[in-house]
Design a protein around this motif. Structure first.
Motif, mmCIF file in Angstrom:
data_model
loop_
_atom_site.group_PDB
_atom_site.id
_atom_site.type_symbol
_atom_site.label_atom_id
_atom_site.label_comp_id
_atom_site.label_asym_id
_atom_site.label_seq_id
_atom_site.Cartn_x
_atom_site.Cartn_y
_atom_site.Cartn_z
ATOM 1 N N MET A 93 -7.983 2.422 -1.431
ATOM 2 C CA MET A 93 -7.079 1.309 -1.099
ATOM 3 C C MET A 93 -7.798 -0.020 -0.895
ATOM 4 O O MET A 93 -7.166 -1.072 -0.928
ATOM 5 C CB MET A 93 -6.283 1.645 0.169
ATOM 6 C CG MET A 93 -5.327 2.813 -0.041
ATOM 7 S SD MET A 93 -4.432 3.205 1.475
ATOM 8 C CE MET A 93 -4.142 4.953 1.215
ATOM 9 N N HIS A 151 -8.091 7.006 2.458
ATOM 10 C CA HIS A 151 -7.942 5.559 2.304
ATOM 11 C C HIS A 151 -8.964 4.926 1.359
ATOM 12 O O HIS A 151 -8.928 3.715 1.150
ATOM 13 C CB HIS A 151 -8.016 4.885 3.680
ATOM 14 C CG HIS A 151 -7.005 5.406 4.650
ATOM 15 N ND1 HIS A 151 -7.263 6.418 5.533
ATOM 16 C CD2 HIS A 151 -5.708 5.056 4.843
ATOM 17 C CE1 HIS A 151 -6.175 6.679 6.222
ATOM 18 N NE2 HIS A 151 -5.212 5.884 5.838
ATOM 19 N N TYR A 153 -4.883 19.301 12.754
ATOM 20 C CA TYR A 153 -4.735 18.420 11.599
ATOM 21 C C TYR A 153 -5.477 19.019 10.425
ATOM 22 O O TYR A 153 -6.675 19.281 10.511
ATOM 23 C CB TYR A 153 -5.279 17.023 11.924
ATOM 24 C CG TYR A 153 -5.251 16.088 10.736
ATOM 25 C CD1 TYR A 153 -4.040 15.732 10.145
ATOM 26 C CD2 TYR A 153 -6.422 15.594 10.183
ATOM 27 C CE1 TYR A 153 -3.996 14.888 9.050
ATOM 28 C CE2 TYR A 153 -6.397 14.749 9.084
ATOM 29 C CZ TYR A 153 -5.177 14.404 8.523
ATOM 30 O OH TYR A 153 -5.146 13.573 7.435
ATOM 31 N N MET A 205 -9.995 10.716 7.015
ATOM 32 C CA MET A 205 -9.579 9.316 6.955
ATOM 33 C C MET A 205 -10.325 8.570 5.847
ATOM 34 O O MET A 205 -9.771 7.693 5.189
ATOM 35 C CB MET A 205 -9.776 8.638 8.315
ATOM 36 C CG MET A 205 -8.805 9.116 9.384
ATOM 37 S SD MET A 205 -7.061 8.800 8.939
ATOM 38 C CE MET A 205 -6.589 10.290 8.101
ATOM 39 N N GLN A 251 1.936 14.401 8.080
ATOM 40 C CA GLN A 251 0.494 14.361 8.324
ATOM 41 C C GLN A 251 0.140 13.522 9.550
ATOM 42 O O GLN A 251 -0.723 13.901 10.341
ATOM 43 C CB GLN A 251 -0.227 13.787 7.094
ATOM 44 C CG GLN A 251 -0.104 14.634 5.844
ATOM 45 C CD GLN A 251 -0.620 16.033 6.054
ATOM 46 O OE1 GLN A 251 0.138 16.939 6.388
ATOM 47 N NE2 GLN A 251 -1.899 16.230 5.891
ATOM 48 N N GLN A 282 -1.634 14.736 12.931
ATOM 49 C CA GLN A 282 -2.912 14.134 13.320
ATOM 50 C C GLN A 282 -2.843 13.585 14.747
ATOM 51 O O GLN A 282 -3.751 13.810 15.553
ATOM 52 C CB GLN A 282 -3.274 13.020 12.339
ATOM 53 C CG GLN A 282 -4.643 12.421 12.597
ATOM 54 C CD GLN A 282 -4.797 11.072 11.931
ATOM 55 O OE1 GLN A 282 -3.867 10.272 11.896
ATOM 56 N NE2 GLN A 282 -5.973 10.827 11.384
ATOM 57 N N PHE A 313 0.816 -1.219 0.000
ATOM 58 C CA PHE A 313 0.000 0.000 0.000
ATOM 59 C C PHE A 313 0.853 1.274 0.000
ATOM 60 O O PHE A 313 0.377 2.333 -0.377
ATOM 61 C CB PHE A 313 -0.952 0.013 1.201
ATOM 62 C CG PHE A 313 -1.987 -1.078 1.153
ATOM 63 C CD1 PHE A 313 -3.049 -0.992 0.268
ATOM 64 C CD2 PHE A 313 -1.883 -2.193 1.972
ATOM 65 C CE1 PHE A 313 -4.008 -2.000 0.209
ATOM 66 C CE2 PHE A 313 -2.835 -3.202 1.929
ATOM 67 C CZ PHE A 313 -3.898 -3.111 1.037
ATOM 68 N N THR A 364 3.808 5.928 -2.181
ATOM 69 C CA THR A 364 3.508 6.992 -1.220
ATOM 70 C C THR A 364 4.730 7.844 -0.930
ATOM 71 O O THR A 364 5.839 7.335 -0.805
ATOM 72 C CB THR A 364 2.986 6.361 0.092
ATOM 73 O OG1 THR A 364 1.726 5.762 -0.162
ATOM 74 C CG2 THR A 364 2.827 7.406 1.187
ATOM 75 N N HIS A 415 5.807 13.119 3.363
ATOM 76 C CA HIS A 415 4.524 13.819 3.520
ATOM 77 C C HIS A 415 3.631 13.075 4.511
ATOM 78 O O HIS A 415 3.018 13.695 5.387
ATOM 79 C CB HIS A 415 3.821 13.944 2.159
ATOM 80 C CG HIS A 415 2.428 14.484 2.243
ATOM 81 N ND1 HIS A 415 2.172 15.833 2.428
ATOM 82 C CD2 HIS A 415 1.223 13.878 2.202
ATOM 83 C CE1 HIS A 415 0.858 16.015 2.497
ATOM 84 N NE2 HIS A 415 0.259 14.847 2.361
ATOM 85 N N LEU A 416 3.581 11.754 4.369
ATOM 86 C CA LEU A 416 2.748 10.962 5.271
ATOM 87 C C LEU A 416 3.210 11.131 6.719
ATOM 88 O O LEU A 416 2.396 11.244 7.639
ATOM 89 C CB LEU A 416 2.783 9.487 4.845
ATOM 90 C CG LEU A 416 1.960 8.504 5.682
ATOM 91 C CD1 LEU A 416 0.508 8.938 5.809
ATOM 92 C CD2 LEU A 416 2.042 7.099 5.066
ATOM 93 N N ILE A 449 -11.763 3.816 7.541
ATOM 94 C CA ILE A 449 -10.549 3.382 6.839
ATOM 95 C C ILE A 449 -10.748 2.035 6.147
ATOM 96 O O ILE A 449 -10.284 1.819 5.030
ATOM 97 C CB ILE A 449 -9.367 3.331 7.843
ATOM 98 C CG1 ILE A 449 -8.993 4.760 8.273
ATOM 99 C CG2 ILE A 449 -8.172 2.605 7.245
ATOM 100 C CD1 ILE A 449 -7.995 4.831 9.406
ATOM 101 N N GLY A 474 -5.011 17.708 7.172
ATOM 102 C CA GLY A 474 -4.911 16.763 6.058
ATOM 103 C C GLY A 474 -6.266 16.243 5.624
ATOM 104 O O GLY A 474 -7.311 16.742 6.052
ATOM 105 N N GLU A 475 -6.217 15.260 4.781
ATOM 106 C CA GLU A 475 -7.416 14.602 4.266
ATOM 107 C C GLU A 475 -8.203 13.941 5.401
ATOM 108 O O GLU A 475 -7.629 13.537 6.411
ATOM 109 C CB GLU A 475 -7.002 13.502 3.277
ATOM 110 C CG GLU A 475 -6.773 13.974 1.858
ATOM 111 C CD GLU A 475 -8.041 14.494 1.206
ATOM 112 O OE1 GLU A 475 -9.157 14.236 1.709
ATOM 113 O OE2 GLU A 475 -7.903 15.175 0.185
#
Ligand code: HEM
Length: 118
Positions: A73, A70, A61, A66, A46, A50, A34, A38, A42-43, A115, A63-64
């Motif tokens: 995926m 995801h 936070y 959850m 984030q 978070q 997964f 990526t 960056h992850l 998720i 970011g996107e």
């Protein structure tokens, strides 16, 4: 009662834990696929932000959600549990006491429903 963020050891401790998690997850044969496309830098940013926000630290936070992060995926509960195991290993390695590990995991458990999509 101090925030969980403070009791965990603040920003530096959170960064150690997230680094440990990402090292493990990206090498974990159960889930590493997964992460192959990526941007881990960056992850990392984030995730630290978070977890800081979720544990009562001085972060927001941005970011996107959850769900959005995801959605594509097709994650299963087994993938979610594998990541949580990697997180527990990282928490152990960072010397975070068991009770605090439980508090952090309790904050993340409700995210399962956003998720895991199959
Ligand atoms: C409690 C569990 C989880 C939390 C708190 C979490 C948190 C996050 C966060 C904060 C992001 C960044 C969103 C953004 O870019 O704005 C993210 C992205 C991502 N997550 Fe998770 N995640 C969880 C479970 C999982 C699981 C189980 C997998 C796979 C086994 C996974 C794989 C990924 C990947 C690959 C990305 C990056 C997607 C991209 O390249 O843009 N996550 N996650």
């Amino acid at each position: 009662q101090e925030s969980l963020y403070a009791r965990l050891g603040g920003q530096a401790a959170l960064e150690t834990v997230v680094d440990g998690l990402l090292q493990r997850a990206t090498r974990d044969p159960r889930i590493q696929e997964f992460f192959k496309d990526t941007n881990v830098r960056h992850l990392r940013t984030q995730l630290v932000e978070q977890l800081c926000a979720a544990s009562g630290g001085p972060c927001r936070y941005e970011g996107e959600t959850m769900k959005n992060a995801h959605a594509a995926m097709g994650l299963r509960t087994a993938h979610f549990n594998a990541l949580v195991e990697d997180l527990q290993d990282a928490l152990d390695a960072a010397g975070v006491p068991f009770a605090l590990q439980g508090e952090l995991l309790a904050l993340l458990a409700p995210m399962h429903r956003d998720i895991v999509t199959r």
